[in-house]
Design an enzyme around this catalytic site. Structure first.
Site, PDB file in Angstrom:
ATOM      1  N   ALA A  70       8.346   3.367  12.839  1.00  0.00           N
ATOM      2  CA  ALA A  70       7.458   2.337  12.288  1.00  0.00           C
ATOM      3  C   ALA A  70       7.143   1.374  13.426  1.00  0.00           C
ATOM      4  CB  ALA A  70       8.157   1.611  11.155  1.00  0.00           C
ATOM      5  N   GLU A 118      11.587  10.298   9.616  1.00  0.00           N
ATOM      6  CA  GLU A 118      11.393  10.311   8.155  1.00  0.00           C
ATOM      7  C   GLU A 118      10.124  11.068   7.779  1.00  0.00           C
ATOM      8  OE1 GLU A 118      11.986   5.994   8.132  1.00  0.00           O
ATOM      9  OE2 GLU A 118      13.455   6.306   6.538  1.00  0.00           O
TER      10      GLU A 118
END
Ligand code: COA
Length: 261
Positions: A70, A118
């Protein structure tokens, strides 16, 4: 179907029905900012809707990274409320990938850290390049994985290894990732995409409904209703044209022509 212009994604489809989605922010190692996530969500919707797409392949632009996580700049301004919201929103997008009715293959071509790991774990299959490094370093930022990593990693590699990776924050290299079942295969950088396409081609030969129901049934293996879900989907397929065509073609010693209904 026409596809929109994306700012941070490259999205192309070929005549066979293979869509290639490339996260394209190489100067930031393809880090997932809000715009990338929003575009990823749109690309998943297009994949679901388009009859021209049979399999989706996801990879990262450049030679260094699949996705390095992220976007830490955006993360740094989160508070309790916006943090929980951001985590839920990311989870939803990655759940849509996992539950996509068409096979999704991740080509992990370098760093797959945090949100990158992820994203890779949300794909149905992962092919790593030899230089891939996969890890969840969020604890080093005083955080935990927030896009499903604490749930998917233990399912893929078992609780002990997941705890080790999440608590140390240290990544594993491609060979270790393969040994622990985190990736399906390892290929040289210039062969990984071709290998993913070969898998896609093998999948495309099969009935589209059977593929989508198989994904749904395998995904249900993590719930206590998995066996019931499998039986229900199996039954549903038994009344489809594709099932009649597939079994007739075998008995008549010819190739099936699936129509997806
Ligand atoms: N968020 C935002 N920017 C990121 C990023 C991320 N997760 N990962 C890399 N970048 C940016 C860097 O800030 C740098 O930008 P700059 O050139 O404007 O300074 C650029 O991408 C290149 O990264 P850099 O760190 O210089 O490359 P490197 O080869 O030295 O190191 C990594 C590569 C992957 C080891 C390192 O970038 C890193 O640790 N990234 C963060 C990984 C992480 O913690 N991810 C989980 C987030 S929850």
């Amino acid at each position: 179907m026409t596809f929109p212009e994306f700012k941070h994604l490259l999205f192309e489809t070929d005549a066979e029905g293979i869509a290639l989605l490339t996260i394209n922010r190489p100067d930031k190692l393809n880090a997932l900012n809000n715009k990338v996530l929003e575009e990823l969500d749109t690309a998943i919707s297009l994949t679901e809707k388009s009859d021209d797409i049979r399999v989706l392949i996801i990879t990262g632009a450049g030679e260094k990274a699949f996705v390095a996580g992220a976007d830490i700049k955006e993360l740094s301004s989160l508070n309790r409320e916006s943090g929980e919201k951001a985590s839920s929103a990311g989870q939803q997008i990655f759940n849509r990938i996992e539950q996509c009715s068409k096979p999704v293959i991740g080509v992990v071509n370098g760093y797959a850290l945090g949100g990158g790991a992820e994203l890779a774990m949300a794909c149905h299959i992962r092919i790593a390049t030899e230089v891939a490094q996969i890890g969840l370093p969020e604890v080093s930022l005083g955080l935990i994985p927030g896009y499903g990593g604490t749930q998917r990693l233990p399912r893929l590699v078992g609780k002990s290894k997941a705890m080790e990776m999440i608590l140390t924050g240290q990544p594993v290299a491609a060979d270790e990732a393969k040994t622990m079942g985190l990736v399906n295969d390892i290929k040289p950088a210039d062969k990984a995409l071709d290998h993913a396409k070969k898998l896609a081609t093998a999948m495309i030969k099969n009935g589209p409904l059977a593929l989508s129901h198989a994904i749904s049934a395998v995904n249900a293996s993590q719930s206590k209703h998995g066996f019931a879900r499998e039986a229900s989907l199996f039954g549903r397929l038994c009344e489809t044209e594709d099932f009649k065509e597939g079994t007739s073609a075998f008995l008549e010693k010819r190739k099936p022509a699936f129509k997806g209904h």
